[in-house]
Motif scaffolding. Structure first.
Motif, PDB file in Angstrom:
ATOM      1  N   GLU A 145      55.942 -11.767  27.346  1.00  0.00           N
ATOM      2  CA  GLU A 145      55.609 -10.829  26.266  1.00  0.00           C
ATOM      3  C   GLU A 145      55.674 -11.522  24.904  1.00  0.00           C
ATOM      4  O   GLU A 145      54.790 -11.365  24.063  1.00  0.00           O
ATOM      5  N   SER A 189      46.000  -6.870  19.248  1.00  0.00           N
ATOM      6  CA  SER A 189      47.206  -6.461  19.960  1.00  0.00           C
ATOM      7  C   SER A 189      47.050  -6.709  21.451  1.00  0.00           C
ATOM      8  O   SER A 189      46.060  -6.311  22.054  1.00  0.00           O
ATOM      9  N   THR A 227      42.833  -6.715  22.233  1.00  0.00           N
ATOM     10  CA  THR A 227      41.721  -5.974  21.647  1.00  0.00           C
ATOM     11  C   THR A 227      41.830  -6.019  20.125  1.00  0.00           C
ATOM     12  O   THR A 227      42.920  -6.085  19.567  1.00  0.00           O
ATOM     13  N   GLY A 267      39.761  -3.756  17.140  1.00  0.00           N
ATOM     14  CA  GLY A 267      38.770  -2.701  17.010  1.00  0.00           C
ATOM     15  C   GLY A 267      38.318  -2.270  18.393  1.00  0.00           C
ATOM     16  O   GLY A 267      39.141  -1.966  19.253  1.00  0.00           O
ATOM     17  N   ARG A 268      37.017  -2.310  18.621  1.00  0.00           N
ATOM     18  CA  ARG A 268      36.482  -1.905  19.924  1.00  0.00           C
ATOM     19  C   ARG A 268      36.198  -3.112  20.814  1.00  0.00           C
ATOM     20  O   ARG A 268      35.619  -2.972  21.890  1.00  0.00           O
ATOM     21  N   LEU A 269      36.584  -4.304  20.342  1.00  0.00           N
ATOM     22  CA  LEU A 269      36.248  -5.521  21.075  1.00  0.00           C
ATOM     23  C   LEU A 269      37.409  -6.041  21.925  1.00  0.00           C
ATOM     24  O   LEU A 269      38.550  -6.090  21.467  1.00  0.00           O
ATOM     25  N   VAL A 270      37.074  -6.419  23.161  1.00  0.00           N
ATOM     26  CA  VAL A 270      38.022  -7.162  23.985  1.00  0.00           C
ATOM     27  C   VAL A 270      37.898  -8.611  23.545  1.00  0.00           C
ATOM     28  O   VAL A 270      36.930  -9.295  23.900  1.00  0.00           O
ATOM     29  N   VAL A 271      38.835  -9.087  22.751  1.00  0.00           N
ATOM     30  CA  VAL A 271      38.695 -10.436  22.224  1.00  0.00           C
ATOM     31  C   VAL A 271      39.147 -11.474  23.249  1.00  0.00           C
ATOM     32  O   VAL A 271      38.724 -12.628  23.201  1.00  0.00           O
ATOM     33  N   ARG A 280      50.289   3.017  26.238  1.00  0.00           N
ATOM     34  CA  ARG A 280      48.895   2.959  25.876  1.00  0.00           C
ATOM     35  C   ARG A 280      48.079   2.753  27.142  1.00  0.00           C
ATOM     36  O   ARG A 280      48.511   2.057  28.057  1.00  0.00           O
ATOM     37  N   ARG A 323      47.381  -8.897  34.237  1.00  0.00           N
ATOM     38  CA  ARG A 323      46.296  -9.104  33.307  1.00  0.00           C
ATOM     39  C   ARG A 323      46.838  -8.928  31.910  1.00  0.00           C
ATOM     40  O   ARG A 323      47.711  -8.098  31.661  1.00  0.00           O
ATOM     41  N   VAL A 324      46.328  -9.744  31.005  1.00  0.00           N
ATOM     42  CA  VAL A 324      46.627  -9.519  29.596  1.00  0.00           C
ATOM     43  C   VAL A 324      45.295  -9.353  28.881  1.00  0.00           C
ATOM     44  O   VAL A 324      44.349 -10.113  29.117  1.00  0.00           O
ATOM     45  N   VAL A 325      45.218  -8.314  28.058  1.00  0.00           N
ATOM     46  CA  VAL A 325      44.002  -8.010  27.324  1.00  0.00           C
ATOM     47  C   VAL A 325      44.355  -7.901  25.842  1.00  0.00           C
ATOM     48  O   VAL A 325      45.291  -7.200  25.479  1.00  0.00           O
ATOM     49  N   ILE A 364      47.917  -6.198  25.403  1.00  0.00           N
ATOM     50  CA  ILE A 364      48.466  -5.236  26.351  1.00  0.00           C
ATOM     51  C   ILE A 364      48.555  -5.962  27.686  1.00  0.00           C
ATOM     52  O   ILE A 364      47.574  -6.511  28.186  1.00  0.00           O
ATOM     53  N   ILE A 365      49.786  -6.048  28.174  1.00  0.00           N
ATOM     54  CA  ILE A 365      50.075  -6.853  29.357  1.00  0.00           C
ATOM     55  C   ILE A 365      50.486  -5.950  30.496  1.00  0.00           C
ATOM     56  O   ILE A 365      51.265  -5.021  30.301  1.00  0.00           O
ATOM     57  N   LYS A 366      49.952  -6.227  31.649  1.00  0.00           N
ATOM     58  CA  LYS A 366      50.318  -5.438  32.825  1.00  0.00           C
ATOM     59  C   LYS A 366      50.590  -6.414  33.954  1.00  0.00           C
ATOM     60  O   LYS A 366      49.714  -7.206  34.315  1.00  0.00           O
ATOM     61  N   ARG A 371      32.912  -6.558  27.389  1.00  0.00           N
ATOM     62  CA  ARG A 371      33.729  -6.919  26.230  1.00  0.00           C
ATOM     63  C   ARG A 371      34.093  -5.708  25.380  1.00  0.00           C
ATOM     64  O   ARG A 371      34.640  -5.845  24.288  1.00  0.00           O
ATOM     65  N   LEU A 372      33.735  -4.519  25.874  1.00  0.00           N
ATOM     66  CA  LEU A 372      33.936  -3.316  25.064  1.00  0.00           C
ATOM     67  C   LEU A 372      35.187  -2.545  25.471  1.00  0.00           C
ATOM     68  O   LEU A 372      35.454  -2.344  26.656  1.00  0.00           O
ATOM     69  N   VAL A 373      35.950  -2.112  24.460  1.00  0.00           N
ATOM     70  CA  VAL A 373      37.026  -1.154  24.686  1.00  0.00           C
ATOM     71  C   VAL A 373      36.351   0.218  24.718  1.00  0.00           C
ATOM     72  O   VAL A 373      35.980   0.751  23.675  1.00  0.00           O
ATOM     73  N   ILE A 400      43.846  -0.312  31.991  1.00  0.00           N
ATOM     74  CA  ILE A 400      45.076  -1.091  31.982  1.00  0.00           C
ATOM     75  C   ILE A 400      46.097  -0.241  31.228  1.00  0.00           C
ATOM     76  O   ILE A 400      45.875   0.174  30.105  1.00  0.00           O
ATOM     77  N   ILE A 401      47.162   0.090  31.941  1.00  0.00           N
ATOM     78  CA  ILE A 401      48.154   1.043  31.434  1.00  0.00           C
ATOM     79  C   ILE A 401      49.462   0.316  31.202  1.00  0.00           C
ATOM     80  O   ILE A 401      49.897  -0.468  32.039  1.00  0.00           O
ATOM     81  N   LYS A 402      50.057   0.586  30.061  1.00  0.00           N
ATOM     82  CA  LYS A 402      51.346  -0.023  29.753  1.00  0.00           C
ATOM     83  C   LYS A 402      52.254   1.091  29.238  1.00  0.00           C
ATOM     84  O   LYS A 402      51.933   1.748  28.251  1.00  0.00           O
TER      85      LYS A 402
END
Lengths: 159, 159
Positions: free
Chosen positions: B75, B94, B110, B112-116, A106, B106-108, B96-98, A113-115, A96-98
């Motif tokens: 946003e 944070s 994150t 740390g390393r987790l997709v919350v 980014r 999609r809005v994601v 990230i919206i696309k 569930r992992l980045v 996912i690119i923004k």
């Protein structure tokens, strides 16, 4: 990493076009050719705009707004990186690119569930690689980092 | 969840404006008022465009391209959701919206390393809430889901 200057030649270019990453990139590009307009184009022609030599880079203003063409190349490049991650891990890693209108942004790849990969983008209006060979190697570091993350948190990547 | 129809009244609206989520949303909106043009505006006026009644929704074509104003509201809304997640978890989430030009995306979030939190966006050109009260409650489900993910993978969220 080596500091050796890469001399771009036809043989080196052919080797670059034969790498799995560039082959994948070319497949993604040709898949968008709905009207067959690029059928007569060589691989080198299709990838030409991905190459920005040092001299060309110097000629581009440091600050600039990315145009739709460079954003398209950015999307295709990271889509190919996602497929390379999938090939090695067996997990779909969707990017996912923004990108802001000023060319900052980014890219985040997630699996489950992992980045698996998160990268800051800068100077998107100057996105490119010095040679075809550098383009062919551009995925390696990104994919390695993604695979390391998946191996560190295998259950989260499959959640 | 209740199926009761919400009757919008002044008292209900005032209660909505007093919720932490709407207060945060208003703070984010006013923070963008660099020239003080909105200083005389009431909370209700600033949030008016977030409200789309059933009748208004019916009047909007089902297929449409989101304009910059609705993307801006999207946003701001998700930025406020991110702050609400941060408030409850102590972790910066944070977004990230696309969004495609056709209004899908999609809005994601994150940490740390987790997709919350990961949410598919549809019909972005019709983004809005029926009443101020529904807007005030709109973060709850999203924040709850994010907190549950953080509690399930606390180490990944802090990685």
């Amino acid at each position: 990493m080596s500091d050796a200057t890469v001399t771009s030649g036809v043989a080196e270019d052919e080797a670059a076009f034969a790498t799995p990453f560039v082959k994948c990139l070319l497949r993604l590009i040709r898949a968008q050719d709905s009207y067959g307009l690029w059928e007569g184009k060589t691989d080198a022609e299709l990838l030409a705009d991905f190459i920005i030599t040092k001299e060309q880079r110097r000629a581009i203003p440091i600050i600039g707004d990315p145009d739709p063409d460079v954003l398209w190349r950015l999307e295709i490049f990271y889509a190919a990186v996602g497929l390379a991650i999938e090939e090695r891990s067996g997990l779909m890693a969707s990017p996912i690119i923004k990108v802001s209108p000023e060319g900052f942004g980014r890219v985040v790849f997630t699996a489950g569930r992992l980045v698996v990969l998160s990268k800051t983008l800068r100077d998107v209006h100057r996105f490119g690689f010095e040679t075809f060979q550098k383009l062919a190697e551009a995925d390696t570091k990104l994919v390695d980092a993604a695979i390391a993350a998946i191996e560190a948190y295998p259950d989260v990547a499959r959640a």
